[in-house]
Enzyme design. Sequence first.
Site, PDB file in Angstrom:
ATOM      1  N   LYS A   1       0.806  -1.219   0.000  1.00 12.65           N
ATOM      2  CA  LYS A   1       0.000   0.000   0.000  1.00 12.65           C
ATOM      3  C   LYS A   1       0.842   1.274   0.000  1.00 12.65           C
ATOM      4  O   LYS A   1       0.391   2.318  -0.491  1.00 12.65           O
ATOM      5  CB  LYS A   1      -0.964  -0.001   1.195  1.00 12.65           C
ATOM      6  CG  LYS A   1      -2.058  -1.053   1.080  1.00 12.65           C
ATOM      7  CD  LYS A   1      -3.055  -0.948   2.211  1.00 12.65           C
ATOM      8  CE  LYS A   1      -4.155  -1.990   2.069  1.00 12.65           C
ATOM      9  NZ  LYS A   1      -5.188  -1.853   3.128  1.00 12.65           N
TER      10      LYS A   1
ATOM     11  N   ASP B   1     -10.424   2.269   1.559  1.00 17.46           N
ATOM     12  CA  ASP B   1     -10.656   1.748   2.909  1.00 17.46           C
ATOM     13  C   ASP B   1     -11.338   2.796   3.789  1.00 17.46           C
ATOM     14  O   ASP B   1     -12.239   2.470   4.579  1.00 17.46           O
ATOM     15  CB  ASP B   1      -9.334   1.333   3.561  1.00 17.46           C
ATOM     16  CG  ASP B   1      -8.760   0.056   2.985  1.00 17.46           C
ATOM     17  OD1 ASP B   1      -9.547  -0.796   2.524  1.00 17.46           O
ATOM     18  OD2 ASP B   1      -7.524  -0.097   2.989  1.00 17.46           O
TER      19      ASP B   1
END
Length: 280
Positions: free
Chosen positions: A73, A110
């Site tokens: 990420k 997210d």
Amino acid sequence: MTVRRAAEERRAAVLGKPIAHSLSPVLHRAAYAELGLDGWSYDRFEVDEAQLPAFVRELGPEWAGLSLTMPLKRAIMPLLDEVSETAASVAAVNTVVLTEDGRRLGDNTDIPGMVAALRERGVEKVESAAILGAGATASSALAALRRICTGPVTAYVRSAARAAEMRTWGERLEVDVRTADWNDAREAFTAPLVIATTPAGTTDALARDVPESVGTLFDVLYEPWPTPLASAWTARGGAVVGGLDLLVHQAVLQVEQMTGVPVGPLAAMRAAGERALAAR
């Protein structure tokens, strides 16, 4: 936003290491089926940080997007042409959209996925909140709380170093973060919203400390499910948001971005995820 044609042959995938456990292929493929995107495929590839640059460099024009999980990420960010404000705020990208003109756009679904999952359970605003844990998911939780929490957030952590990290994230995200020792984690349960961000088994011993009156628990785990903490919470009559809720809401946002469809098929994706977990 351009909606892709159903007959187009387009590719997407989730990258990470390990990756075999990922439910992303199940969710995205269910979305493609529901949307009639017959030419679309979604795969998984085990890729580590060292392999990532070459993988991205070799993507052809048929690629529409990537989903990133750990440990990629942050590693993906230098490889992108643009990073959204949301992703930059937590230095983590979980979504890459590959445009028709060859640009690589990074985002983090997210954070809005957490907000959407809570909203689905009727949690729009809270006066305070508690976070169990201090890892990468905890920083995303802080970013989500920035949008819905009007007061302080207390993070329960295991070390002074973790406490310092959470306070730093609070300063960066402009959230009033207070820290407390993990040994006092049962005190978190007095908050109207508790977000558990720890690995499987970490909160099991806390299940016996759930009080008679509770607010909302957001436990980011989805396997095994329900966790002992989630079960105890439900037994007390509290609302519970689970990891599958988060996974589906962040994935539907990815589908919308990659395909150009304005509203992704949330119900079909959730049903597919539930079936896959039940079969494990």
